[in-house]
Scaffold this motif. Structure first.
Motif, short mmCIF file in Angstrom:
data_model
loop_
_atom_site.label_atom_id
_atom_site.label_comp_id
_atom_site.label_asym_id
_atom_site.label_seq_id
_atom_site.Cartn_x
_atom_site.Cartn_y
_atom_site.Cartn_z
N GLU A 283 0.78 -1.05 0.03
CA GLU A 283 -0.03 -0.01 0.05
C GLU A 283 0.86 1.13 -0.11
N LYS A 284 2.05 1.23 0.81
CA LYS A 284 2.93 2.34 1.06
C LYS A 284 3.84 2.75 -0.19
N PHE A 285 4.44 1.34 -0.68
CA PHE A 285 5.56 1.59 -1.65
C PHE A 285 5.18 1.07 -2.90
N GLY A 286 4.27 0.50 -3.08
CA GLY A 286 4.03 -0.09 -4.35
C GLY A 286 4.32 -1.64 -4.74
N LEU A 287 4.42 -2.23 -5.76
CA LEU A 287 4.29 -3.40 -6.19
C LEU A 287 5.65 -3.95 -6.12
N GLN A 288 6.65 -3.24 -6.71
CA GLN A 288 7.93 -3.89 -6.72
C GLN A 288 8.77 -3.94 -5.18
N PRO A 289 8.48 -2.90 -4.46
CA PRO A 289 9.09 -3.25 -2.94
C PRO A 289 8.38 -4.44 -2.30
N ALA A 290 6.94 -4.59 -2.52
CA ALA A 290 6.14 -5.59 -2.05
C ALA A 290 6.67 -6.99 -2.27
N LEU A 291 6.85 -7.08 -3.79
CA LEU A 291 7.44 -8.47 -4.24
C LEU A 291 8.88 -8.55 -3.58
N GLU A 292 9.55 -7.74 -3.56
CA GLU A 292 10.99 -8.03 -3.17
C GLU A 292 10.88 -8.47 -1.72
N GLU A 293 10.04 -7.68 -1.05
CA GLU A 293 9.93 -8.21 0.61
C GLU A 293 9.34 -9.57 0.57
N LEU A 294 8.38 -9.88 -0.05
CA LEU A 294 7.94 -11.54 -0.46
C LEU A 294 8.84 -12.28 -0.55
N ILE A 295 9.77 -12.01 -1.60
CA ILE A 295 10.91 -12.57 -2.06
C ILE A 295 11.90 -13.07 -0.93
N GLU A 296 12.08 -11.81 -0.35
CA GLU A 296 13.25 -11.85 0.96
C GLU A 296 12.72 -12.79 2.17
N GLU A 297 11.40 -12.86 2.38
CA GLU A 297 10.70 -13.70 3.41
C GLU A 297 10.74 -15.02 2.98
N LEU A 298 10.69 -15.29 1.56
CA LEU A 298 10.67 -16.56 1.11
C LEU A 298 12.26 -17.04 1.42
N GLU A 299 12.96 -16.29 1.07
CA GLU A 299 14.48 -16.50 1.24
C GLU A 299 15.03 -17.04 2.50
N GLU A 300 14.43 -16.42 3.57
CA GLU A 300 14.63 -16.57 4.99
C GLU A 300 14.21 -18.01 5.22
N THR A 301 13.34 -18.56 4.58
CA THR A 301 13.18 -19.91 4.99
C THR A 301 13.85 -20.90 4.60
N LYS A 302 15.16 -20.59 3.66
CA LYS A 302 16.26 -21.22 3.47
C LYS A 302 15.92 -22.56 2.56
N ARG A 303 14.86 -22.59 2.18
CA ARG A 303 14.28 -23.89 1.38
C ARG A 303 14.55 -23.71 -0.23
N PHE A 304 14.64 -22.47 -0.62
CA PHE A 304 14.83 -22.35 -2.07
C PHE A 304 15.93 -21.46 -2.36
N SER A 305 16.52 -21.46 -3.59
CA SER A 305 17.25 -20.47 -3.98
C SER A 305 16.36 -19.69 -5.01
N ILE A 306 16.46 -18.33 -4.86
CA ILE A 306 15.44 -17.58 -5.72
C ILE A 306 16.40 -16.69 -6.60
N ASP A 307 15.94 -16.82 -7.88
CA ASP A 307 16.51 -16.12 -8.91
C ASP A 307 15.45 -14.84 -9.34
N SER A 308 15.57 -13.70 -8.99
CA SER A 308 14.48 -12.81 -9.46
C SER A 308 14.90 -11.57 -10.07
N GLU A 309 14.19 -10.93 -10.93
CA GLU A 309 14.44 -9.84 -11.68
C GLU A 309 13.07 -8.99 -11.59
N ILE A 310 12.94 -7.96 -11.05
CA ILE A 310 11.54 -7.32 -10.96
C ILE A 310 11.88 -5.68 -11.51
N ASN A 311 10.98 -5.43 -12.38
CA ASN A 311 11.18 -4.33 -12.86
C ASN A 311 9.83 -3.53 -13.20
N ILE A 312 9.09 -2.96 -12.07
CA ILE A 312 7.90 -2.29 -12.23
C ILE A 312 7.94 -0.91 -11.71
#
Lengths: 269, 207
Positions: free
Chosen positions: A137-166
């Motif tokens: 709501e505050k910062f838009g889609l790109q930061p929200a998706l990055e945050e989501l990816i970060e949270e997922l990375e914290e679980t250490k179950r996946f190696s995530i390759d991401s490129e987001i440009n919105i």
């Protein structure tokens, strides 16, 4: 002579009657042709409408099931993380009212209450965050998706390759929420069902078409089996794609991962 | 038996015209034009019957009023239903041709105008065919009436076309009467369809 005239006359009348009968027959045939064509067309339209109706019913049911599951999850979260802890707080607060309470005990209970309320606060913040991330709501889609990816990375179950440009403001905010939910659903599926180790998420805008490209190396699923799809929350993704006027392509087979491409047109106002 | 049918169609046409006239004021334009058509037909039929009873002999002049009136009113009727402007152009064109015919040949008044009748009836048959095609895809008004127009006009054209035989080849009066009887039977079919249309869509319903 007269006889011939009458026989001619009879012949003429016979021909006339036959001709009229033929015309009548043709006219009836044409009317019947139109009548049956009309019936057939109406039947086809009816079948089509029924099909659409049953599809909508299915969709509605899937949506309701998802909603109920979500409610159950929230109820569980509230119960586990908040109600049970508040019970303990209430118990300890009750002990604090005891007249024979020593200062040491009061300190102990006070500390306990403080600790638990802190956890409860943290939990409620987390629940609220899960329901609707404030970042979006505050910062838009790109930061929200990055945050989501970060949270997922914290679980250490996946190696995530991401490129987001919105770029911020590219997508209207209600559409941003749909897109965010789609990615959230994809990640949920990855966590719950896929057994994947590698995820890849690409998001970019090219020629006014926003493309979201997701792949994983998990166990995949059979795209043609609709029950399985519904279970995976794909119907929710499909619904949201429709709302975004987008196109969804899902490529997957058992044991060969999932590839999902979502394209939505960007309306320039 | 046939005589009864002929008599029946005369009174039945008056009856149907009255049925349609009852709800004349609060209905669509097409309905009103069609009602006027029914009234015209019943007036012509009644006059014809009256003249027949008086035994004045000549009723053939009514035929001209019949087919021209029918052509004008049904053209407007189909113009309202189909909404094609060219129907009005054709209406003017055909009326021009008829005017030319009658001014050029005044003796036509005492005979059947075969060419005029065939042209006007065929044009109306084409309109009804177009309307039938259109009502395949959408529910429209006057579907049954349209079927009636199509069947009756198509098959009765031949009857009118052979009307002058009595004059040209000296066929006896009985032939003319037989043709009339045949026409009455076909017309009864048309009337039944008009009545069914009224019963299905326009009757006073007690809610």
């Amino acid at each position: 002579m007269e006889q011939q005239f009458f026989s001619n006359q009879n012949q003429f009348l016979t021909i006339l009657v036959i001709a009229i009968a033929l015309l009548l027959f043709m006219a009836t045939a044409i009317v019947l042709f139109f009548y049956f064509s009309r019936r057939k067309i109406i039947q086809t339209q009816l079948e089509k409408a029924n099909l659409e109706l049953s599809y909508q019913k299915e969709l509605l049911q899937a949506t309701l099931i998802t909603q109920e599951e979500e409610r159950a999850r929230i109820a569980q979260d509230l119960h586990d993380a908040i109600s049970s802890k508040l019970n303990v707080v209430s118990l300890q607060a009750n002990l604090l009212t005891d007249e024979n309470l020593t200062v040491e005990d009061a300190h102990k209970f006070g500390n306990g209450i403080l600790k638990i309320t802190n956890t409860v606060l943290e939990s409620s913040r987390k629940i609220a965050h899960d329901l609707l991330p404030p970042t979006l709501e505050k910062f838009g889609l790109q930061p929200a998706l990055e945050e989501l990816i970060e949270e997922l990375e914290e679980t250490k179950r996946f190696s995530i390759d991401s490129e987001i440009n919105i770029p911020h403001g590219l997508v209207p905010s209600h559409d941003e929420l749909h897109l965010f939910r789609v990615v959230q659903e994809l990640f949920n599926n990855a966590i719950k069902h896929s057994e994947a180790t590698k995820l890849k998420l690409l998001c970019k805008n090219e020629n006014n078409v926003l493309t979201l490209h997701y792949t994983d190396n998990g166990k995949g699923f059979n795209v043609n089996q609709s029950n399985e799809k519904l279970g995976l929350g794909m119907s929710g993704i499909e619904n949201r794609t429709q709302l975004l006027n987008g196109a969804l392509s899902v490529v997957s087979q058992p044991d060969s991962g999932v590839e999902i491409i979502l394209k939505i047109p960007i309306m320039n106002e | 038996m046939v005589k009864y049918i002929v008599n029946f169609t005369i009174y039945f046409s008056l009856f149907i015209a009255l049925l349609y006239f009852i709800r004349f004021s609060n209905k669509s334009k097409a309905y009103r034009v069609f009602t006027i058509y029914l009234i015209l037909i019943s007036i012509i039929q009644l006059t014809s019957e009256y003249l027949f009873i008086l035994k004045t002999g000549h009723t053939i002049f009514l035929f001209h009023y019949y087919f021209i009136g029918q052509y004008i009113l049904l053209s407007i009727f189909y113009f309202i239903l189909l909404k094609y402007k060219w129907i009005l152009w054709i209406l003017c064109l055909v009326l021009g041709v008829l005017l030319f015919q009658y001014t050029n040949n005044s003796s036509l008044y005492n005979r059947y105008n075969v060419i005029g009748a065939v042209i006007t009836q065929m044009v109306l048959v084409i309109y009804s065919l177009i309307y039938m095609y259109k009502s395949i895809y959408a529910k429209g008004e006057f579907v049954l009436v349209n079927i009636g127009v199509f069947v009756y006009l198509l098959s009765s054209t031949l009857l009118f076309a052979s009307g002058n035989l009595v004059f040209d080849f000296g066929f006896p009066e009985s032939v003319s009467r037989m043709l009339n009887d045949l026409n009455a039977i076909l017309y009864l079919l048309f009337q039944i369809l008009i009545f069914m249309e009224w019963y299905r869509n326009y009757r006073l319903k007690t809610a």
